[in-house]
Design a protein around this motif. Structure first.
Motif, short mmCIF file in Angstrom:
data_model
loop_
_atom_site.label_atom_id
_atom_site.label_comp_id
_atom_site.label_asym_id
_atom_site.label_seq_id
_atom_site.Cartn_x
_atom_site.Cartn_y
_atom_site.Cartn_z
N VAL A 1 -8.28 2.77 6.09
CA VAL A 1 -7.74 2.39 4.78
C VAL A 1 -6.60 1.39 4.95
O VAL A 1 -6.52 0.38 4.22
N CYS A 2 -5.73 1.63 5.93
CA CYS A 2 -4.61 0.71 6.17
C CYS A 2 -5.12 -0.66 6.62
O CYS A 2 -4.65 -1.70 6.14
N LEU A 3 -6.08 -0.68 7.54
CA LEU A 3 -6.62 -1.95 8.02
C LEU A 3 -7.35 -2.69 6.90
O LEU A 3 -7.23 -3.92 6.76
N GLY A 4 -8.11 -1.95 6.10
CA GLY A 4 -8.83 -2.57 5.00
C GLY A 4 -7.88 -3.15 3.97
O GLY A 4 -8.09 -4.27 3.47
N ALA A 5 -6.83 -2.40 3.64
CA ALA A 5 -5.85 -2.89 2.66
C ALA A 5 -5.13 -4.13 3.18
O ALA A 5 -4.86 -5.07 2.43
N ALA A 6 -4.84 -4.14 4.48
CA ALA A 6 -4.16 -5.29 5.06
C ALA A 6 -5.04 -6.53 5.02
O ALA A 6 -4.57 -7.64 4.70
N ARG A 7 -6.32 -6.36 5.33
CA ARG A 7 -7.26 -7.48 5.28
C ARG A 7 -7.38 -8.04 3.87
O ARG A 7 -7.52 -9.25 3.66
N LEU A 8 -7.31 -7.15 2.89
CA LEU A 8 -7.52 -7.55 1.51
C LEU A 8 -6.27 -8.17 0.89
O LEU A 8 -6.34 -9.21 0.21
N PHE A 9 -5.10 -7.52 1.12
CA PHE A 9 -3.89 -7.94 0.42
C PHE A 9 -2.92 -8.74 1.30
O PHE A 9 -2.07 -9.47 0.78
N LEU A 10 -3.02 -8.57 2.62
CA LEU A 10 -2.08 -9.27 3.53
C LEU A 10 -2.88 -9.94 4.65
O LEU A 10 -2.71 -9.61 5.83
N PRO A 11 -3.74 -10.89 4.31
CA PRO A 11 -4.63 -11.48 5.32
C PRO A 11 -3.91 -12.24 6.43
O PRO A 11 -4.47 -12.42 7.52
N ASN A 12 -2.68 -12.68 6.17
CA ASN A 12 -1.96 -13.47 7.16
C ASN A 12 -1.07 -12.61 8.08
O ASN A 12 -0.43 -13.13 8.98
N VAL A 13 -1.02 -11.32 7.81
CA VAL A 13 -0.19 -10.42 8.62
C VAL A 13 -1.01 -9.93 9.80
O VAL A 13 -2.12 -9.41 9.61
N PRO A 14 -0.52 -10.09 11.05
CA PRO A 14 -1.26 -9.59 12.21
C PRO A 14 -1.42 -8.07 12.15
O PRO A 14 -0.50 -7.36 11.74
N LEU A 15 -2.58 -7.59 12.55
CA LEU A 15 -2.87 -6.16 12.44
C LEU A 15 -1.91 -5.32 13.26
O LEU A 15 -1.63 -4.16 12.93
N ILE A 16 -1.41 -5.88 14.37
CA ILE A 16 -0.48 -5.13 15.21
C ILE A 16 0.78 -4.75 14.45
O ILE A 16 1.45 -3.77 14.77
N ALA A 17 1.09 -5.53 13.39
CA ALA A 17 2.29 -5.24 12.59
C ALA A 17 2.12 -3.98 11.76
O ALA A 17 3.09 -3.48 11.19
N LEU A 18 0.89 -3.47 11.67
CA LEU A 18 0.64 -2.25 10.89
C LEU A 18 0.94 -0.98 11.67
O LEU A 18 0.83 0.12 11.13
N ASP A 19 1.31 -1.13 12.92
CA ASP A 19 1.57 0.06 13.76
C ASP A 19 2.56 1.02 13.11
O ASP A 19 2.31 2.23 13.03
N LEU A 20 3.69 0.49 12.67
CA LEU A 20 4.74 1.36 12.12
C LEU A 20 4.29 2.06 10.84
O LEU A 20 4.47 3.28 10.72
N PRO A 21 3.71 1.33 9.86
CA PRO A 21 3.23 2.05 8.66
C PRO A 21 2.19 3.12 8.97
O PRO A 21 2.21 4.21 8.37
N ILE A 22 1.29 2.83 9.90
CA ILE A 22 0.26 3.81 10.26
C ILE A 22 0.89 5.03 10.93
O ILE A 22 0.52 6.18 10.67
N LEU A 23 1.87 4.79 11.80
CA LEU A 23 2.58 5.89 12.44
C LEU A 23 3.27 6.77 11.41
O LEU A 23 3.25 8.01 11.50
N LEU A 24 3.90 6.14 10.43
CA LEU A 24 4.58 6.90 9.37
C LEU A 24 3.59 7.75 8.58
O LEU A 24 3.85 8.93 8.30
N LEU A 25 2.45 7.16 8.24
CA LEU A 25 1.44 7.91 7.49
C LEU A 25 0.89 9.07 8.32
O LEU A 25 0.66 10.17 7.79
N ASN A 26 0.67 8.83 9.61
CA ASN A 26 0.19 9.92 10.48
C ASN A 26 1.21 11.04 10.59
O ASN A 26 0.85 12.22 10.63
#
Length: 266
Positions: free
Chosen positions: A36-61
């Protein structure tokens, strides 16, 4: 709406009657959070590198782990309690030496204070959510299978989940070693968790491990890991597995009593 203690106890008992189904459902939930996080990033933040999602995903986990432990009433069962025998901390001597000595030999540079502080916060978050889920929820959920099966099962799933690193652009060689190393290291960590009866020392050890590892690789991205880092990780993980099997001798997997009282009190 308050859940009646008898209803909560029944839910906990139901999870222990189908250990693998329960463990795989927990894994599926983690995968859904990631996708869900990766899909949302692709859809709404296409220019943000996926590695930058580490912290939000960690928080959600971490939030997922806390909610699951609260819902099941497994905080104490998962090891979030005081160490019963502080002298058992001597068991950390070998794992800590396995982490620090190679770092001193290789010459890992400690990051500047600001970066080190940020890295410490991130590694603490990683340690909490991974230990709570794998050495807490899943290890306890697999307990009805017996000590060895519970340890090996939790270690296997701990390794498999690290394959997700491929989805955020990490070096495939590093990810392969990370999966194998996590399975091997997971055996040692689960054995220590059983010997301590508390998960707090494991969170501290996990934090130290990740802090040294990410300091050596100059960050979380690990786009290309050095052969020295990969060999060191495999070597340390293999020794941790052997140490785990040694600690498991005579160690029994004790389920936290499933009753209305214990289930209702986190």
């Amino acid at each position: 709406m308050t859940t009646h203690p008898d209803e909560l106890a029944g839910r906990v008992l139901s999870t222990t009657q189908h250990p693998w189904r329960f463990a795989l459902l927990v894994m599926l939930a983690l995968e859904l959070v990631l996708l869900v996080c990766l899909g949302a990033a692709r859809l709404f933040l296409p220019n943000v590198p996926l590695i930058a999602l580490d912290l939000p995903i960690l928080l959600l986990n971490a939030i997922f782990a806390a909610l699951l432990l609260t819902r099941l009433g497994w905080w104490r069962a998962a090891g979030f309690r005081a160490l019963q025998r502080p002298r058992d901390l001597i068991l950390l001597a070998l794992p800590v030496a396995l982490l620090i000595v190679p770092a001193l030999v290789v010459g890992v540079d400690v990051p500047p204070f600001g970066k080190a502080l940020a890295l410490l916060v991130v590694t603490l978050l990683i340690a909490f959510q991974e230990e709570a889920i794998f050495r807490g929820v899943i290890l306890h959920g697999l307990a009805p299978l017996g000590t060895l099966h519970a340890v090996l099962g939790s270690a296997l799933l701990f390794g498999v989940i690290h394959a997700n690193s491929l989805l955020v652009g990490r070096d495939p060689a590093f990810v392969a070693v990370q999966v194998i190393g996590s399975i091997l290291g997971g055996v040692g960590s689960a054995a220590l968790r059983l010997r301590f009866g508390s998960i707090w020392p494991l969170i501290a050890l996990h934090t130290l491990n990740d802090f040294i590892q990410f300091s050596a690789s100059q960050g979380l991205a690990v786009e290309q890991a050095s052969p020295v880092l990969l060999i060191a990780k495999l070597g340390i993980s293999s020794l941790m597995a052997l140490y785990g099997f040694f600690l498991l001798r005579g160690t029994e997997m004790r389920m936290w009593p499933v009753s209305a009282q214990s289930a209702a009190a986190p």
